[in-house]
Scaffold this motif. Structure first.
Motif, PDB file in Angstrom:
ATOM      1  N   MET A   1      -4.137  -2.524  -9.558  1.00 50.42           N
ATOM      2  CA  MET A   1      -4.662  -3.871  -9.672  1.00 50.42           C
ATOM      3  C   MET A   1      -5.572  -4.204  -8.490  1.00 50.42           C
ATOM      4  N   TYR A   2      -5.181  -3.783  -7.285  1.00 50.56           N
ATOM      5  CA  TYR A   2      -5.989  -4.100  -6.106  1.00 50.56           C
ATOM      6  C   TYR A   2      -7.395  -3.517  -6.232  1.00 50.56           C
ATOM      7  N   CYS A   3      -7.476  -2.251  -6.617  1.00 49.83           N
ATOM      8  CA  CYS A   3      -8.794  -1.618  -6.730  1.00 49.83           C
ATOM      9  C   CYS A   3      -9.659  -2.369  -7.743  1.00 49.83           C
ATOM     10  N   ALA A   4      -9.112  -2.654  -8.926  1.00 49.81           N
ATOM     11  CA  ALA A   4      -9.874  -3.331  -9.971  1.00 49.81           C
ATOM     12  C   ALA A   4     -10.307  -4.722  -9.529  1.00 49.81           C
ATOM     13  N   ALA A   5      -9.427  -5.442  -8.833  1.00 46.66           N
ATOM     14  CA  ALA A   5      -9.759  -6.785  -8.362  1.00 46.66           C
ATOM     15  C   ALA A   5     -10.881  -6.750  -7.328  1.00 46.66           C
ATOM     16  N   SER A   6     -11.050  -5.610  -6.683  1.00 48.95           N
ATOM     17  CA  SER A   6     -12.111  -5.445  -5.683  1.00 48.95           C
ATOM     18  C   SER A   6     -13.325  -4.740  -6.274  1.00 48.95           C
ATOM     19  N   ASN A   7     -13.405  -4.663  -7.616  1.00 49.75           N
ATOM     20  CA  ASN A   7     -14.475  -3.989  -8.334  1.00 49.75           C
ATOM     21  C   ASN A   7     -14.573  -2.516  -7.918  1.00 49.75           C
ATOM     22  N   MET A   8     -13.395  -1.918  -7.765  1.00 48.70           N
ATOM     23  CA  MET A   8     -13.301  -0.512  -7.390  1.00 48.70           C
ATOM     24  C   MET A   8     -12.333   0.174  -8.344  1.00 48.70           C
ATOM     25  N   GLU A   9     -12.082   1.463  -8.117  1.00 53.15           N
ATOM     26  CA  GLU A   9     -11.125   2.225  -8.909  1.00 53.15           C
ATOM     27  C   GLU A   9     -10.414   3.203  -7.982  1.00 53.15           C
ATOM     28  N   LEU A  10      -9.283   3.740  -8.445  1.00 59.06           N
ATOM     29  CA  LEU A  10      -8.606   4.754  -7.653  1.00 59.06           C
ATOM     30  C   LEU A  10      -9.546   5.936  -7.450  1.00 59.06           C
ATOM     31  N   ALA A  11      -9.409   6.598  -6.309  1.00 62.15           N
ATOM     32  CA  ALA A  11     -10.311   7.678  -5.936  1.00 62.15           C
ATOM     33  C   ALA A  11     -10.190   8.890  -6.851  1.00 62.15           C
ATOM     34  N   THR A  12     -11.301   9.571  -7.029  1.00 65.01           N
ATOM     35  CA  THR A  12     -11.348  10.883  -7.652  1.00 65.01           C
ATOM     36  C   THR A  12     -11.806  11.868  -6.581  1.00 65.01           C
ATOM     37  N   ILE A  13     -11.399  13.114  -6.717  1.00 59.25           N
ATOM     38  CA  ILE A  13     -11.732  14.132  -5.721  1.00 59.25           C
ATOM     39  C   ILE A  13     -12.422  15.273  -6.438  1.00 59.25           C
ATOM     40  N   SER A  14     -13.662  15.539  -6.089  1.00 62.00           N
ATOM     41  CA  SER A  14     -14.415  16.542  -6.837  1.00 62.00           C
ATOM     42  C   SER A  14     -14.720  17.810  -6.046  1.00 62.00           C
ATOM     43  N   SER A  15     -14.248  17.886  -4.795  1.00 64.71           N
ATOM     44  CA  SER A  15     -14.528  19.092  -4.010  1.00 64.71           C
ATOM     45  C   SER A  15     -13.505  19.253  -2.892  1.00 64.71           C
ATOM     46  N   LYS A  16     -13.439  20.453  -2.349  1.00 67.61           N
ATOM     47  CA  LYS A  16     -12.569  20.721  -1.206  1.00 67.61           C
ATOM     48  C   LYS A  16     -12.982  19.859  -0.020  1.00 67.61           C
ATOM     49  N   GLU A  17     -14.267  19.648   0.145  1.00 71.50           N
ATOM     50  CA  GLU A  17     -14.758  18.821   1.255  1.00 71.50           C
ATOM     51  C   GLU A  17     -14.262  17.387   1.137  1.00 71.50           C
ATOM     52  N   GLU A  18     -14.318  16.809  -0.076  1.00 74.20           N
ATOM     53  CA  GLU A  18     -13.800  15.457  -0.279  1.00 74.20           C
ATOM     54  C   GLU A  18     -12.296  15.403  -0.035  1.00 74.20           C
ATOM     55  N   ASP A  19     -11.590  16.409  -0.537  1.00 74.48           N
ATOM     56  CA  ASP A  19     -10.137  16.476  -0.370  1.00 74.48           C
ATOM     57  C   ASP A  19      -9.784  16.564   1.117  1.00 74.48           C
ATOM     58  N   ASP A  20     -10.435  17.472   1.843  1.00 74.90           N
ATOM     59  CA  ASP A  20     -10.176  17.639   3.277  1.00 74.90           C
ATOM     60  C   ASP A  20     -10.505  16.365   4.051  1.00 74.90           C
ATOM     61  N   ALA A  21     -11.625  15.718   3.704  1.00 76.94           N
ATOM     62  CA  ALA A  21     -12.026  14.488   4.397  1.00 76.94           C
ATOM     63  C   ALA A  21     -11.014  13.371   4.154  1.00 76.94           C
ATOM     64  N   LEU A  22     -10.519  13.248   2.925  1.00 76.37           N
ATOM     65  CA  LEU A  22      -9.532  12.215   2.598  1.00 76.37           C
ATOM     66  C   LEU A  22      -8.225  12.457   3.353  1.00 76.37           C
ATOM     67  N   VAL A  23      -7.745  13.686   3.352  1.00 80.18           N
ATOM     68  CA  VAL A  23      -6.506  14.012   4.057  1.00 80.18           C
ATOM     69  C   VAL A  23      -6.678  13.763   5.555  1.00 80.18           C
ATOM     70  N   ALA A  24      -7.797  14.183   6.132  1.00 75.93           N
ATOM     71  CA  ALA A  24      -8.040  13.978   7.567  1.00 75.93           C
ATOM     72  C   ALA A  24      -8.104  12.490   7.906  1.00 75.93           C
ATOM     73  N   TYR A  25      -8.781  11.698   7.071  1.00 77.37           N
ATOM     74  CA  TYR A  25      -8.874  10.255   7.299  1.00 77.37           C
ATOM     75  C   TYR A  25      -7.494   9.610   7.280  1.00 77.37           C
ATOM     76  N   MET A  26      -6.710   9.958   6.277  1.00 77.73           N
ATOM     77  CA  MET A  26      -5.378   9.359   6.154  1.00 77.73           C
ATOM     78  C   MET A  26      -4.487   9.752   7.336  1.00 77.73           C
ATOM     79  N   LYS A  27      -4.561  11.001   7.766  1.00 77.79           N
ATOM     80  CA  LYS A  27      -3.761  11.441   8.918  1.00 77.79           C
ATOM     81  C   LYS A  27      -4.190  10.725  10.192  1.00 77.79           C
ATOM     82  N   ARG A  28      -5.502  10.585  10.391  1.00 74.02           N
ATOM     83  CA  ARG A  28      -6.015   9.879  11.576  1.00 74.02           C
ATOM     84  C   ARG A  28      -5.542   8.438  11.626  1.00 74.02           C
ATOM     85  N   ASN A  29      -5.327   7.845  10.473  1.00 70.56           N
ATOM     86  CA  ASN A  29      -4.964   6.437  10.394  1.00 70.56           C
ATOM     87  C   ASN A  29      -3.478   6.194  10.145  1.00 70.56           C
ATOM     88  N   GLY A  30      -2.664   7.237  10.306  1.00 77.07           N
ATOM     89  CA  GLY A  30      -1.219   7.073  10.265  1.00 77.07           C
ATOM     90  C   GLY A  30      -0.582   7.028   8.890  1.00 77.07           C
TER      91      GLY A  30
END
Length: 115
Positions: A1-30
């Motif tokens: 609901m939050y994503c849709a209310a913000s005119n967004m959607e849950l993330a999709t991952i189309s490459s190893k680079e996107e996957d690695d970047a998402l995991v690294a971002y989440m780890k950096r931010n706890g």
């Protein structure tokens, strides 16, 4: 609901680079201690009593097969009698898992909707 209310959607991952970047971002931010929902599912793709198959998973936003994937060994598996139809990233290993779609609270990542 939050994503849709913000005119967004849950993330999709189309490459190893996107996957690695998402995991690294989440780890950096706890956020590395809990699984993270993304926009993949096999709902509507499996036949009754059929064994889980990674090829049945697709992105809800497009209906297209995942293409890139990063499953944990022996996943997806619909563990036990559960009906695990939604894709989560398990940050302990940085790999993907299937889980029940209504499994309690989870962190999630939104992305702007693609035109």
């Amino acid at each position: 609901m939050y994503c849709a209310a913000s005119n967004m959607e849950l993330a999709t991952i189309s490459s190893k680079e996107e996957d690695d970047a998402l995991v690294a971002y989440m780890k950096r931010n706890g956020y590395e201690k809990e699984p993270l929902w993304v926009f993949g599912t096999d709902l509507g793709h499996e036949k009754r009593n059929e064994a889980p198959n990674a090829a049945h998973f697709s992105w809800m936003s497009t209906g297209k097969p995942l293409g890139y994937s990063n499953w944990l060994p022996n996943e997806p598996n619909h563990s036990g009698a559960k009906m695990e139809h939604c894709l989560e990233i398990n940050f302990l290993q940085g790999k993907w898992n299937d889980n029940e779609c209504n499994t309690g609270s989870r962190y999630f990542v939104c992305q702007f909707q693609k035109s």
